[in-house]
Design an enzyme around this catalytic site. Structure first.
Site, PDB file in Angstrom:
ATOM      1  N   HIS A  90      44.406  20.062  55.572  1.00 47.49           N
ATOM      2  CA  HIS A  90      44.621  20.182  54.127  1.00 47.49           C
ATOM      3  C   HIS A  90      46.061  19.861  53.757  1.00 47.49           C
ATOM      4  O   HIS A  90      46.348  19.446  52.642  1.00 47.49           O
ATOM      5  CB  HIS A  90      44.319  21.606  53.650  1.00 47.49           C
ATOM      6  CG  HIS A  90      42.954  22.090  54.013  1.00 47.49           C
ATOM      7  ND1 HIS A  90      41.817  21.474  53.548  1.00 47.49           N
ATOM      8  CD2 HIS A  90      42.547  23.106  54.809  1.00 47.49           C
ATOM      9  CE1 HIS A  90      40.760  22.111  54.039  1.00 47.49           C
ATOM     10  NE2 HIS A  90      41.172  23.095  54.806  1.00 47.49           N
ATOM     11  N   HIS A 115      54.650  24.548  53.245  1.00 53.00           N
ATOM     12  CA  HIS A 115      53.756  23.378  53.290  1.00 53.00           C
ATOM     13  C   HIS A 115      53.980  22.539  52.042  1.00 53.00           C
ATOM     14  O   HIS A 115      54.688  22.958  51.121  1.00 53.00           O
ATOM     15  CB  HIS A 115      52.302  23.844  53.398  1.00 53.00           C
ATOM     16  CG  HIS A 115      51.866  24.661  52.224  1.00 53.00           C
ATOM     17  ND1 HIS A 115      51.884  26.034  52.221  1.00 53.00           N
ATOM     18  CD2 HIS A 115      51.448  24.301  50.990  1.00 53.00           C
ATOM     19  CE1 HIS A 115      51.479  26.476  51.038  1.00 53.00           C
ATOM     20  NE2 HIS A 115      51.214  25.438  50.266  1.00 53.00           N
ATOM     21  N   HIS A 117      52.390  19.537  49.031  1.00 57.82           N
ATOM     22  CA  HIS A 117      51.272  18.929  48.292  1.00 57.82           C
ATOM     23  C   HIS A 117      51.749  17.584  47.780  1.00 57.82           C
ATOM     24  O   HIS A 117      52.883  17.466  47.323  1.00 57.82           O
ATOM     25  CB  HIS A 117      50.869  19.836  47.129  1.00 57.82           C
ATOM     26  CG  HIS A 117      50.398  21.192  47.564  1.00 57.82           C
ATOM     27  ND1 HIS A 117      49.093  21.480  47.862  1.00 57.82           N
ATOM     28  CD2 HIS A 117      51.096  22.342  47.786  1.00 57.82           C
ATOM     29  CE1 HIS A 117      48.982  22.743  48.222  1.00 57.82           C
ATOM     30  NE2 HIS A 117      50.191  23.294  48.193  1.00 57.82           N
ATOM     31  N   GLU A 129      51.564  20.231  42.029  1.00 58.57           N
ATOM     32  CA  GLU A 129      50.548  21.187  41.587  1.00 58.57           C
ATOM     33  C   GLU A 129      50.934  21.753  40.226  1.00 58.57           C
ATOM     34  O   GLU A 129      50.175  21.653  39.271  1.00 58.57           O
ATOM     35  CB  GLU A 129      50.386  22.297  42.630  1.00 58.57           C
ATOM     36  CG  GLU A 129      49.895  21.751  43.966  1.00 58.57           C
ATOM     37  CD  GLU A 129      48.972  22.700  44.673  1.00 58.57           C
ATOM     38  OE1 GLU A 129      49.447  23.783  45.068  1.00 58.57           O
ATOM     39  OE2 GLU A 129      47.774  22.375  44.841  1.00 58.57           O
ATOM     40  N   HIS A 142      55.956  24.425  48.970  1.00 61.90           N
ATOM     41  CA  HIS A 142      55.713  25.859  48.797  1.00 61.90           C
ATOM     42  C   HIS A 142      56.218  26.624  50.014  1.00 61.90           C
ATOM     43  O   HIS A 142      55.866  26.272  51.143  1.00 61.90           O
ATOM     44  CB  HIS A 142      54.210  26.133  48.622  1.00 61.90           C
ATOM     45  CG  HIS A 142      53.663  25.651  47.312  1.00 61.90           C
ATOM     46  ND1 HIS A 142      52.325  25.451  47.089  1.00 61.90           N
ATOM     47  CD2 HIS A 142      54.303  25.347  46.149  1.00 61.90           C
ATOM     48  CE1 HIS A 142      52.152  25.026  45.835  1.00 61.90           C
ATOM     49  NE2 HIS A 142      53.335  24.952  45.244  1.00 61.90           N
ATOM     50  N   THR A 224      46.962  28.415  45.825  1.00 60.20           N
ATOM     51  CA  THR A 224      46.399  27.224  45.171  1.00 60.20           C
ATOM     52  C   THR A 224      45.306  26.581  46.017  1.00 60.20           C
ATOM     53  O   THR A 224      44.811  25.517  45.678  1.00 60.20           O
ATOM     54  CB  THR A 224      47.499  26.190  44.875  1.00 60.20           C
ATOM     55  OG1 THR A 224      48.031  25.712  46.114  1.00 60.20           O
ATOM     56  CG2 THR A 224      48.608  26.782  44.027  1.00 60.20           C
ATOM     57  N   THR A 225      44.964  27.219  47.141  1.00 56.04           N
ATOM     58  CA  THR A 225      43.869  26.750  47.991  1.00 56.04           C
ATOM     59  C   THR A 225      42.930  27.928  48.238  1.00 56.04           C
ATOM     60  O   THR A 225      43.339  29.078  48.135  1.00 56.04           O
ATOM     61  CB  THR A 225      44.405  26.267  49.356  1.00 56.04           C
ATOM     62  OG1 THR A 225      45.105  27.336  49.986  1.00 56.04           O
ATOM     63  CG2 THR A 225      45.322  25.064  49.188  1.00 56.04           C
TER      64      THR A 225
END
Ligand SMILES: *[C@@H]1O[C@H](CO)[C@@H](O)[C@H](O)[C@H]1NC(C)=O
Ligand SMILES: *[C@@H]1O[C@H](CO)[C@@H](O)[C@H](O)[C@H]1NC(C)=O
Length: 380
Positions: A90, A115, A117, A129, A142, A224-225
């Site tokens: 992911h 991590h 995005h 995001e 993040h 957010t996941t």
């Protein structure tokens, strides 16, 4: 129940079984049959009312003077033990040592991982995001922490209120290479496939953050996941960090969401969730908005011109009113049957009128300069 009914029932159960095991094998994705609009079917919290990310509408934020600057603890004391880089299918995760933490919140938080995005390397922007006034950045970092004062570990904390604190850093592209990000980007080639891990040299995590840690947006949100747990204290920094276009392109095109053994290769791209409804939440800011900022010279000029135009307009109106009053009163004074005044008697009056106009003009002129100078004096 007849045999056909039983057959259909069995068929349905069978399909459900496959769907469930599919969801377990590859629990969720950003698009497709287990894409973000379906997340809440498998992970009920994803359908909650305090979800992340959100669009920050800056005119609707609320200044909270009690929000103090955040203090990263131990971010720049990375030690010599390597960090672990992990492609989880992911995103790319950098696991952080437990001595790193976060101060400046009501509780002490311990760092867990960070991590990213990102988008798909295409010309479209809009891959962060969080968005600001509807505008996306190019990517987002993040840094995840858990409340180690209230909870024993992250799995216990993530389900609880105030369990997590996540720092959100919006990333935009520019000309310059951001060397700090190369501490991650240089090693992505070692974890191109999902489930791969690699050790990388430890580095100064604080160098990834913006310089100004005192200006940020704060709100209550979620992961957010999936499983989208809603116990996250969000801090989205006002200042964005910049990486080069080449660095972004590398991030966007090097990793796979598929495993090494999978026959079908799938790039790991567009791993961002769309913004969620704010509902009744308030976004607080640690910094006061536009009203307090210093005026630019252009704004000063505009205001001065505005004031001058206002004064001139006022003078014209005053003059018009005075004239009207004067002419009306002369009508009143003059009996209607009185013969028209001779040019001789009228002459001095016209002169007087002119004189009065001059006086009037000079007063407004004086007022004007007084007003603009007093305005300039209040200028910081
Ligand atoms: C986290 O803490 C809970 C509660 O104390 C405990 O049951 C659980 O085993 C812990 N999990 C891990 C991964 O340590
Ligand atoms: C988050 O929610 C808690 C109550 O659960 C509240 O006390 C706090 O002020 C909220 N924080 C923000 C930033 O809205």
């Amino acid at each position: 129940m007849d045999s056909l009914g039983l057959f259909i029932l069995l068929l349905l159960l069978c399909f459900q079984g496959t769907a469930a095991s599919d969801a377990n094998k590859s629990p969720w994705t950003y698009t497709g049959s287990v894409g973000q609009s379906q997340w809440s079917e498998y992970f009920p919290d994803c359908g909650g009312t305090s979800q992340s990310p959100i669009d920050v509408v800056t005119t609707q934020t609320k200044y909270d003077p009690t929000l103090s600057p955040l203090t990263p603890l131990g971010y720049n004391q990375h030690g010599s033990k390597p960090f672990t880089l992990h492609n989880n299918g992911h995103t790319v995760v950098i696991e952080l040592p437990e001595w790193m933490g976060l101060g400046g919140l009501p509780w002490l938080f311990t760092a867990v991982q960070m991590h990213l995005h990102w988008g798909n390397g295409g010309p479209d922007h809009g891959s962060s995001e969080h968005t600001i006034n509807g505008l996306s950045a190019d990517a987002e970092l993040h840094v995840v922490h858990y409340n180690s004062e209230l909870y024993p570990n992250i799995s216990a904390a993530m389900r609880q209120r105030n369990g997590l604190a996540v720092l959100g850093i919006l990333i935009v592209t520019g000309e310059e290479t951001n060397l700090a990000f190369n501490n991650i980007l240089s090693y992505l080639s070692r974890i191109r496939n999902a489930d791969q891990k690699a050790f990388i040299p430890a580095f100064d995590v604080q160098s990834l953050l913006p310089k100004d840690l005192g200006s940020y947006y704060r709100y209550n949100g979620s992961l957010t996941t999936p499983p989208c747990y809603q116990g996250v204290i969000w801090t989205l920094f006002h200042e964005m960090v910049q990486i080069s276009k080449a660095q972004l392109l590398k991030l966007e095109t090097i990793l796979y969401a598929s495993r090494a053994e999978d026959h079908e290769k799938m790039l790991l791209q567009d791993n961002y969730r769309v913004t969620q409804p704010l509902n009744r939440r308030v976004i607080f800011t640690s910094f006061s908005g536009e009203s307090r900022k210093e005026l630019t010279s252009g704004e000063v000029t505009a205001i001065v011109i505005g004031v001058m135009c206002g004064c001139v307009g006022l003078a014209v109106i005053v003059r018009f009113i005075v004239k009207t009053i004067r002419s009306t009163s002369s009508w009143d004074i003059l009996p209607s049957n009185r013969p028209a005044p001779t040019p001789r008697t009228k002459e001095p009056e016209t002169a007087k009128e002119k004189q009065q106009d001059v006086v009037l003009n000079s007063t407004t002129e004086g007022q004007k300069t007084e007003e603009s100078s007093s305005f300039l004096q209040t200028e910081p």
